[in-house]
Design a protein around this motif. Structure first.
Motif, PDB file in Angstrom:
ATOM      1  N   LEU A   1       0.854  -1.212   0.012  1.00 35.88           N
ATOM      2  CA  LEU A   1       0.010   0.074   0.033  1.00 35.88           C
ATOM      3  C   LEU A   1       0.873   1.281  -0.108  1.00 35.88           C
ATOM      4  O   LEU A   1       0.768   2.133  -0.911  1.00 35.88           O
ATOM      5  N   MET A   2       1.920   1.317   0.886  1.00 42.10           N
ATOM      6  CA  MET A   2       2.697   2.439   0.944  1.00 42.10           C
ATOM      7  C   MET A   2       3.473   2.659  -0.617  1.00 42.10           C
ATOM      8  O   MET A   2       3.564   3.608  -0.894  1.00 42.10           O
ATOM      9  N   VAL A   3       3.881   1.587  -0.942  1.00 42.09           N
ATOM     10  CA  VAL A   3       4.801   1.493  -2.253  1.00 42.09           C
ATOM     11  C   VAL A   3       3.844   1.962  -3.198  1.00 42.09           C
ATOM     12  O   VAL A   3       4.406   2.720  -4.133  1.00 42.09           O
ATOM     13  N   GLY A   4       2.498   1.724  -3.245  1.00 39.69           N
ATOM     14  CA  GLY A   4       1.557   2.154  -4.234  1.00 39.69           C
ATOM     15  C   GLY A   4       1.409   3.744  -4.215  1.00 39.69           C
ATOM     16  O   GLY A   4       1.313   4.294  -5.167  1.00 39.69           O
ATOM     17  N   LEU A   5       1.279   4.217  -2.985  1.00 38.05           N
ATOM     18  CA  LEU A   5       1.192   5.734  -2.540  1.00 38.05           C
ATOM     19  C   LEU A   5       2.126   6.333  -3.065  1.00 38.05           C
ATOM     20  O   LEU A   5       2.130   7.444  -3.586  1.00 38.05           O
ATOM     21  N   GLU A   6       3.414   5.936  -2.878  1.00 37.75           N
ATOM     22  CA  GLU A   6       4.761   6.411  -3.408  1.00 37.75           C
ATOM     23  C   GLU A   6       4.796   6.571  -4.986  1.00 37.75           C
ATOM     24  O   GLU A   6       5.124   7.391  -5.426  1.00 37.75           O
ATOM     25  N   ILE A   7       4.275   5.313  -5.343  1.00 32.45           N
ATOM     26  CA  ILE A   7       4.584   5.458  -7.170  1.00 32.45           C
ATOM     27  C   ILE A   7       3.459   6.470  -7.568  1.00 32.45           C
ATOM     28  O   ILE A   7       3.725   7.059  -8.371  1.00 32.45           O
ATOM     29  N   LYS A   8       2.178   6.557  -6.961  1.00 39.65           N
ATOM     30  CA  LYS A   8       1.360   7.297  -7.569  1.00 39.65           C
ATOM     31  C   LYS A   8       1.836   8.888  -7.193  1.00 39.65           C
ATOM     32  O   LYS A   8       1.446   9.742  -8.291  1.00 39.65           O
TER      33      LYS A   8
ATOM     34  N   LEU B   1       2.517  11.524 -10.231  1.00 42.44           N
ATOM     35  CA  LEU B   1       1.520  12.505 -10.494  1.00 42.44           C
ATOM     36  C   LEU B   1       2.133  14.000  -9.859  1.00 42.44           C
ATOM     37  O   LEU B   1       1.704  15.051 -10.634  1.00 42.44           O
ATOM     38  N   ASP B   2       2.910  13.889  -8.953  1.00 40.36           N
ATOM     39  CA  ASP B   2       3.317  15.351  -8.387  1.00 40.36           C
ATOM     40  C   ASP B   2       4.627  15.038  -7.690  1.00 40.36           C
ATOM     41  O   ASP B   2       4.955  15.889  -6.843  1.00 40.36           O
ATOM     42  N   GLY B   3       5.602  14.317  -8.380  1.00 40.33           N
ATOM     43  CA  GLY B   3       7.054  14.158  -7.676  1.00 40.33           C
ATOM     44  C   GLY B   3       8.013  14.051  -8.970  1.00 40.33           C
ATOM     45  O   GLY B   3       7.963  14.538  -9.972  1.00 40.33           O
ATOM     46  N   GLN B   4       9.068  13.290  -8.468  1.00 37.45           N
ATOM     47  CA  GLN B   4      10.338  13.126  -9.604  1.00 37.45           C
ATOM     48  C   GLN B   4      10.104  12.506 -10.717  1.00 37.45           C
ATOM     49  O   GLN B   4      10.767  12.586 -11.539  1.00 37.45           O
ATOM     50  N   LEU B   5       8.892  12.078 -10.859  1.00 38.73           N
ATOM     51  CA  LEU B   5       8.520  11.218 -12.045  1.00 38.73           C
ATOM     52  C   LEU B   5       7.289  11.903 -12.642  1.00 38.73           C
ATOM     53  O   LEU B   5       6.558  10.954 -13.472  1.00 38.73           O
ATOM     54  N   SER B   6       6.903  12.946 -12.467  1.00 39.76           N
ATOM     55  CA  SER B   6       5.640  13.598 -12.765  1.00 39.76           C
ATOM     56  C   SER B   6       5.678  13.913 -14.459  1.00 39.76           C
ATOM     57  O   SER B   6       4.690  14.571 -14.892  1.00 39.76           O
ATOM     58  N   SER B   7       6.686  14.039 -15.139  1.00 36.55           N
ATOM     59  CA  SER B   7       6.777  14.069 -16.631  1.00 36.55           C
ATOM     60  C   SER B   7       7.679  13.276 -17.093  1.00 36.55           C
ATOM     61  O   SER B   7       8.390  12.673 -16.491  1.00 36.55           O
ATOM     62  N   TRP B   8       7.400  12.877 -18.363  1.00 40.84           N
ATOM     63  CA  TRP B   8       8.297  12.196 -18.856  1.00 40.84           C
ATOM     64  C   TRP B   8       9.951  12.296 -19.068  1.00 40.84           C
ATOM     65  O   TRP B   8      10.591  11.410 -19.289  1.00 40.84           O
ATOM     66  N   PRO B   9      10.254  13.595 -19.374  1.00 40.94           N
ATOM     67  CA  PRO B   9      11.666  13.920 -19.291  1.00 40.94           C
ATOM     68  C   PRO B   9      12.309  13.443 -18.108  1.00 40.94           C
ATOM     69  O   PRO B   9      13.280  13.149 -17.888  1.00 40.94           O
ATOM     70  N   ARG B  10      11.393  13.650 -16.756  1.00 42.13           N
ATOM     71  CA  ARG B  10      11.841  13.257 -15.469  1.00 42.13           C
ATOM     72  C   ARG B  10      12.158  11.633 -15.334  1.00 42.13           C
ATOM     73  O   ARG B  10      12.643  11.321 -14.522  1.00 42.13           O
ATOM     74  N   ARG B  11      11.199  10.929 -16.073  1.00 42.72           N
ATOM     75  CA  ARG B  11      11.229   9.505 -16.059  1.00 42.72           C
ATOM     76  C   ARG B  11      12.231   8.845 -16.690  1.00 42.72           C
ATOM     77  O   ARG B  11      12.481   7.477 -16.601  1.00 42.72           O
ATOM     78  N   ILE B  12      12.833   9.428 -17.609  1.00 43.35           N
ATOM     79  CA  ILE B  12      13.797   8.756 -18.701  1.00 43.35           C
ATOM     80  C   ILE B  12      14.889   8.085 -18.078  1.00 43.35           C
ATOM     81  O   ILE B  12      15.021   6.938 -18.277  1.00 43.35           O
TER      82      ILE B  12
ATOM     83  N   LEU C   1      -3.684  -1.734  -5.492  1.00 52.47           N
ATOM     84  CA  LEU C   1      -4.984  -1.343  -5.742  1.00 52.47           C
ATOM     85  C   LEU C   1      -5.713  -0.119  -4.993  1.00 52.47           C
ATOM     86  O   LEU C   1      -6.124   0.832  -5.567  1.00 52.47           O
ATOM     87  N   LEU C   2      -5.663  -0.399  -3.704  1.00 54.44           N
ATOM     88  CA  LEU C   2      -6.263   0.626  -2.685  1.00 54.44           C
ATOM     89  C   LEU C   2      -5.461   1.843  -3.116  1.00 54.44           C
ATOM     90  O   LEU C   2      -6.149   3.033  -3.108  1.00 54.44           O
ATOM     91  N   ALA C   3      -3.962   1.869  -3.074  1.00 55.79           N
ATOM     92  CA  ALA C   3      -3.317   3.043  -3.205  1.00 55.79           C
ATOM     93  C   ALA C   3      -3.688   3.677  -4.481  1.00 55.79           C
ATOM     94  O   ALA C   3      -3.856   5.221  -4.370  1.00 55.79           O
ATOM     95  N   LEU C   4      -3.998   3.374  -5.636  1.00 57.85           N
ATOM     96  CA  LEU C   4      -4.364   3.865  -6.711  1.00 57.85           C
ATOM     97  C   LEU C   4      -5.701   4.656  -6.743  1.00 57.85           C
ATOM     98  O   LEU C   4      -5.782   5.535  -7.562  1.00 57.85           O
TER      99      LEU C   4
END
Length: 407
Positions: A79-86, A90-101, A238-241
């Motif tokens: 659950l915590m992993v899912g919350l961190e991923i979300k 949406l709002d962190g270091q992976l919030s845009s494609w350039p940041r995810r590359i 699933l709950l985290a999502l």
């Protein structure tokens, strides 16, 4: 892509205080996990070993102690992993494609190469081949725990890179578990889980901000997923999502600091880091060396996992970074040298928590589980020690300390 628009997203100046607190807490949890795992290993090879193994197999209600830990407590971890991923998506270091590359490609390479090495050693054994995903995981708590011992010798940008990579790695592990380590499906239970999940999505859609309805339905979701044949921990993801990351716009509390997702993540962080994961480590790190010869470490299953974690992660992560940087697609994380990136790539080979979890799903045979645990312990220890000493003595990068970020 012009040089001034290449992405170097991991900059010291843009790391907020929340992320700093996150890194600090994860490091502390990693150090505790190291100690607890060592205690579990010691107990499993002490006069208390019979009591230890008997306790793990004893039943409380419908499940054994080990299954309560691995299926119920670890659902909270997921659950915590899912919350961190979300949050990061949406709002962190992976919030845009350039940041995810950079972390995304590095994570992918760091999953493919260990799996390839493992399969190379076990291709002729179908039962052992089922464990191909064991060395693909990175244990963020352990890795950041090692980094915490190095203090300012490692730039914060590399810590953020490692965190982002491990989050994407966790997402990959969740997908692998759902697709490849699912037992026979109970369609009625699966339908019940789907109905509960749809209700959770409805709560999110109509902006229900109280956490208790999500948690209550989350417990029901866990029960149905457990009975469905899909591993119960997937219920946590699933709950985290469905937990909202922002409140209804226009309300006085409409900001991220008090959104349901942030509040739940904050509430779970310390219990998971300092209770759930250490208990999991103690319960599952216990491997008895009684009757084992040194040659066991050279058996294909054990060797494939160990080399997959050490060499596979190193080649996959460092190779991906090298190719992206040399191709001019991204820049190096700010202030990081190649030697330091080499050391962090080695730390990605610490695969303790998730690797152990996948090993328990991959093998029913206790002998194969023990071989897998030995490979995980050996590979993680070697990767951790080697990464520590390389980072301890690695020269630091001279020059620019900050870099531009593509928004």
């Amino acid at each position: 892509m012009s040089s001034n628009k290449k992405q170097s997203i991991f900059t010291t100046g843009r790391i907020n205080s929340t992320l700093r607190k996150f890194l600090h807490s994860e490091a502390s949890g990693g150090l505790l996990l190291m100690a607890v795992a060592a205690v579990g290993l010691a107990v499993a090879n002490s006069p208390f070993a019979p009591t230890y193994f008997s306790l793990m197999k004893s039943y409380i209600g419908p499940l054994s102690v080990q299954h309560w830990v691995n299926d119920a407590l670890m659902a909270i971890f997921f659950l915590m992993v899912g919350l961190e991923i979300k949050r990061e998506m949406l709002d962190g270091q992976l919030s845009s494609w350039p940041r995810r590359i950079l972390p995304g490609v590095a994570a992918l390479g760091g999953m493919m190469m260990p799996a390839a090495i493992y399969v190379f050693f076990n291709i002729n054994d179908p039962a052992a081949t089922r464990g191909w995903a064991i060395p693909t995981a990175t244990d963020i708590a352990f890795a950041l725990g090692v980094l915490s011992l190095l203090g300012p010798r490692v730039p914060v940008t590399l810590k953020v890179f490692l965190t982002a990579l491990a989050i994407i790695d966790d997402l990959g592990a969740v997908v692998i578990i759902a697709l490849f380590y699912t037992a026979d499906i109970n369609l009625w239970a699966l339908a019940g889980a789907a109905l509960v999940f749809l209700n959770l999505c409805l709560f999110s859609r109509i902006k229900v901000v109280a956490l208790w309805p999500y948690l209550m339905l989350g417990a029901v979701l866990w029960f149905f997923v457990l009975k469905s044949g899909v591993h119960a921990t997937i219920a946590g993801v699933l709950l985290a999502l469905t937990v909202p990351i922002k409140l209804t716009p226009g309300t006085p509390e409409a900001n991220q600091d008090v959104s349901p997702l942030h509040k739940l993540e904050h509430a779970l962080h310390r219990p998971v880091s300092f209770i759930v994961i250490p208990i999991f480590g103690f319960v599952n790190a216990g491997v008895s060396f009684s009757g084992l010869s040194p040659s066991v470490i050279l058996e294909p299953l054990t060797l494939g996992i160990g080399l997959g974690l050490v060499l596979g992660k190193l080649i996959g992560v460092l190779g991906s970074v090298f190719l992206l940087v040399k191709a001019g697609i991204v820049e190096m994380p700010g202030s990081a040298s190649w030697a330091q990136t080499f050391g962090v790539s080695l730390l990605c080979g610490i695969g303790f928590t998730m690797s152990l979890f996948v090993a328990l799903l991959a093998f029913d045979d206790p002998v194969m589980q023990d071989r897998a645990k030995l490979g995980i312990l050996a590979g993680s220890i070697i990767a951790g020690i080697a990464g520590y000493f390389i980072l301890r003595f690695a020269p630091r990068r001279q020059g620019r300390q900050y870099a531009d970020v593509i928004e």
